[in-house]
Write a protein that holds these residues in place. Sequence first.
Motif, short mmCIF file in Angstrom:
data_model
loop_
_atom_site.label_atom_id
_atom_site.label_comp_id
_atom_site.label_asym_id
_atom_site.label_seq_id
_atom_site.Cartn_x
_atom_site.Cartn_y
_atom_site.Cartn_z
N VAL A 83 -20.51 25.85 18.25
CA VAL A 83 -20.01 25.15 19.43
C VAL A 83 -18.75 24.35 19.08
O VAL A 83 -17.75 24.39 19.80
CB VAL A 83 -21.10 24.23 20.02
CG1 VAL A 83 -20.50 23.31 21.09
CG2 VAL A 83 -22.22 25.06 20.63
N LEU A 84 -18.80 23.62 17.95
CA LEU A 84 -17.64 22.84 17.54
C LEU A 84 -16.43 23.75 17.27
O LEU A 84 -15.29 23.44 17.64
CB LEU A 84 -17.97 22.02 16.29
CG LEU A 84 -18.99 20.89 16.48
CD1 LEU A 84 -19.29 20.23 15.14
CD2 LEU A 84 -18.50 19.86 17.49
N GLY A 85 -16.68 24.89 16.62
CA GLY A 85 -15.60 25.83 16.33
C GLY A 85 -15.02 26.44 17.60
O GLY A 85 -13.80 26.59 17.73
N GLU A 90 -10.54 26.67 21.51
CA GLU A 90 -10.09 26.61 22.90
C GLU A 90 -9.07 25.49 23.09
O GLU A 90 -8.07 25.66 23.80
CB GLU A 90 -11.29 26.40 23.82
CG GLU A 90 -10.95 26.33 25.31
CD GLU A 90 -10.30 27.59 25.82
OE1 GLU A 90 -9.53 27.50 26.81
OE2 GLU A 90 -10.55 28.67 25.26
N LEU A 91 -9.30 24.36 22.44
CA LEU A 91 -8.33 23.26 22.53
C LEU A 91 -7.01 23.64 21.88
O LEU A 91 -5.93 23.30 22.39
CB LEU A 91 -8.90 22.00 21.85
CG LEU A 91 -10.11 21.36 22.56
CD1 LEU A 91 -10.63 20.18 21.75
CD2 LEU A 91 -9.74 20.91 23.97
N VAL A 92 -7.07 24.36 20.76
CA VAL A 92 -5.85 24.83 20.12
C VAL A 92 -5.11 25.81 21.02
O VAL A 92 -3.89 25.76 21.17
CB VAL A 92 -6.17 25.48 18.75
CG1 VAL A 92 -4.95 26.21 18.20
CG2 VAL A 92 -6.65 24.44 17.76
N ARG A 93 -5.87 26.70 21.65
CA ARG A 93 -5.25 27.68 22.55
C ARG A 93 -4.59 27.00 23.75
O ARG A 93 -3.49 27.37 24.17
CB ARG A 93 -6.31 28.67 23.03
CG ARG A 93 -5.75 29.86 23.79
CD ARG A 93 -6.86 30.69 24.39
NE ARG A 93 -7.52 30.00 25.49
CZ ARG A 93 -7.07 30.01 26.75
NH1 ARG A 93 -5.95 30.64 27.04
NH2 ARG A 93 -7.72 29.36 27.69
N MET A 106 -7.96 31.75 11.35
CA MET A 106 -8.48 30.63 10.56
C MET A 106 -9.99 30.55 10.64
O MET A 106 -10.67 30.23 9.66
CB MET A 106 -7.84 29.32 11.04
CG MET A 106 -6.37 29.18 10.65
SD MET A 106 -5.69 27.54 10.99
CE MET A 106 -5.61 27.58 12.78
N LEU A 107 -10.56 30.86 11.81
CA LEU A 107 -12.01 30.90 11.94
C LEU A 107 -12.60 32.01 11.08
O LEU A 107 -13.63 31.83 10.43
CB LEU A 107 -12.41 31.10 13.40
CG LEU A 107 -12.35 29.88 14.32
CD1 LEU A 107 -12.84 30.26 15.71
CD2 LEU A 107 -13.20 28.74 13.78
N PHE A 108 -11.96 33.18 11.11
CA PHE A 108 -12.44 34.32 10.32
C PHE A 108 -12.59 33.94 8.85
O PHE A 108 -13.66 34.07 8.25
CB PHE A 108 -11.46 35.49 10.46
CG PHE A 108 -11.72 36.39 11.63
CD1 PHE A 108 -11.83 35.86 12.91
CD2 PHE A 108 -11.84 37.75 11.47
CE1 PHE A 108 -12.04 36.67 14.00
CE2 PHE A 108 -12.06 38.58 12.56
CZ PHE A 108 -12.16 38.04 13.83
N TYR A 109 -11.49 33.49 8.28
CA TYR A 109 -11.47 33.25 6.84
C TYR A 109 -12.21 31.97 6.46
O TYR A 109 -12.97 31.94 5.49
CB TYR A 109 -10.01 33.18 6.36
CG TYR A 109 -9.20 34.37 6.78
CD1 TYR A 109 -9.69 35.66 6.65
CD2 TYR A 109 -7.93 34.21 7.34
CE1 TYR A 109 -8.95 36.76 7.05
CE2 TYR A 109 -7.17 35.32 7.74
CZ TYR A 109 -7.69 36.58 7.61
OH TYR A 109 -6.96 37.67 8.00
N GLY A 110 -11.98 30.91 7.23
CA GLY A 110 -12.64 29.65 6.93
C GLY A 110 -14.14 29.71 7.10
O GLY A 110 -14.89 29.07 6.36
#
Length: 303
Positions: A83-85, A90-93, A106-110
């Motif tokens: 949920v946090l991710g 969405e906020l970044v977008r 960044m989500l993929f790799y992190g």
Amino acid sequence: MIDALITLFSSPMMQRSLLAAIIVGVTAPIIGTYLVHRRLAMLGDGIGHISLTGVALGWLLGAVANVTPANSWAIPGAIVVSVLGAVAIELVRQSGRTSGDTALAMLFYGGIAGGVLLIGLAGGTSAQLNSYLFGSISTVRWSDISLISILGIAIIALGLGLAPALFSVTNDEDFARSTGLPVRGLSLLIAILSALTVAVAMRVVGSLLVSALMVIPVAIAQLGARSFRSTMGIAMALGVIICTCGLSLTYFVDLSPGATIVVGAIGLYAVAFTIRAVLDRVRRVRRLRQARAHNQHPEHSAP
């Protein structure tokens, strides 16, 4: 065959597994319909990766708290971190400072890196994440079914109950904003529901394959549906059929349930795409013949 089916449905493990598969089959296409129409089909994949960090974090906290088994907090941890991710991306977008593709990368790799790092701190190995990566529906407990059911009900209630508003935001944000809808809040809600869907489907197909169940049934439905509502309805029905049939097959053949479900979904898409292509070609040929016959009719001949 009848004896085999009786054995299938009388097995407590298969009862739990089929119930989980049905819930996933219904819920994943609901959110997937919004994501596909919004051209964010890969969001579920990104959240699936970041959920691994949540799994490992829950495992680490469970080890520190000496809970038994140590992975009891894995799914709750995946829910919170997912949920946090989802909210973060969405906020970044919405900020426009970083593209959605970059945030997803960044989500993929992190997500994977964080999961491997935290599971090591918890005293485990990366191999223990495999059941969450690719699904392990045979290990689903009734406590997991209770959690999946609660999340599934929430997804269905919000995804269908707010369908007109969510569709408006998905279809045209500027128009939705002009009508007074809280576009920012509804966009965040879609992201949060996507995260919950990943948590629901993780036990069935795994975090790496969950996006397939959110996207492929919708893609199949789009080949024949004429509206957003019919697309969602057909996709939900297909999701249930694909999940239950794929899971039932693995009861008789020693195959990975998650991989079998996803490969079956892709195979069904290939068949549906071929049928649609053939029908389109037949219609084009028929129209061409009708046009030629119309032009060759004596009443339409040149004097």
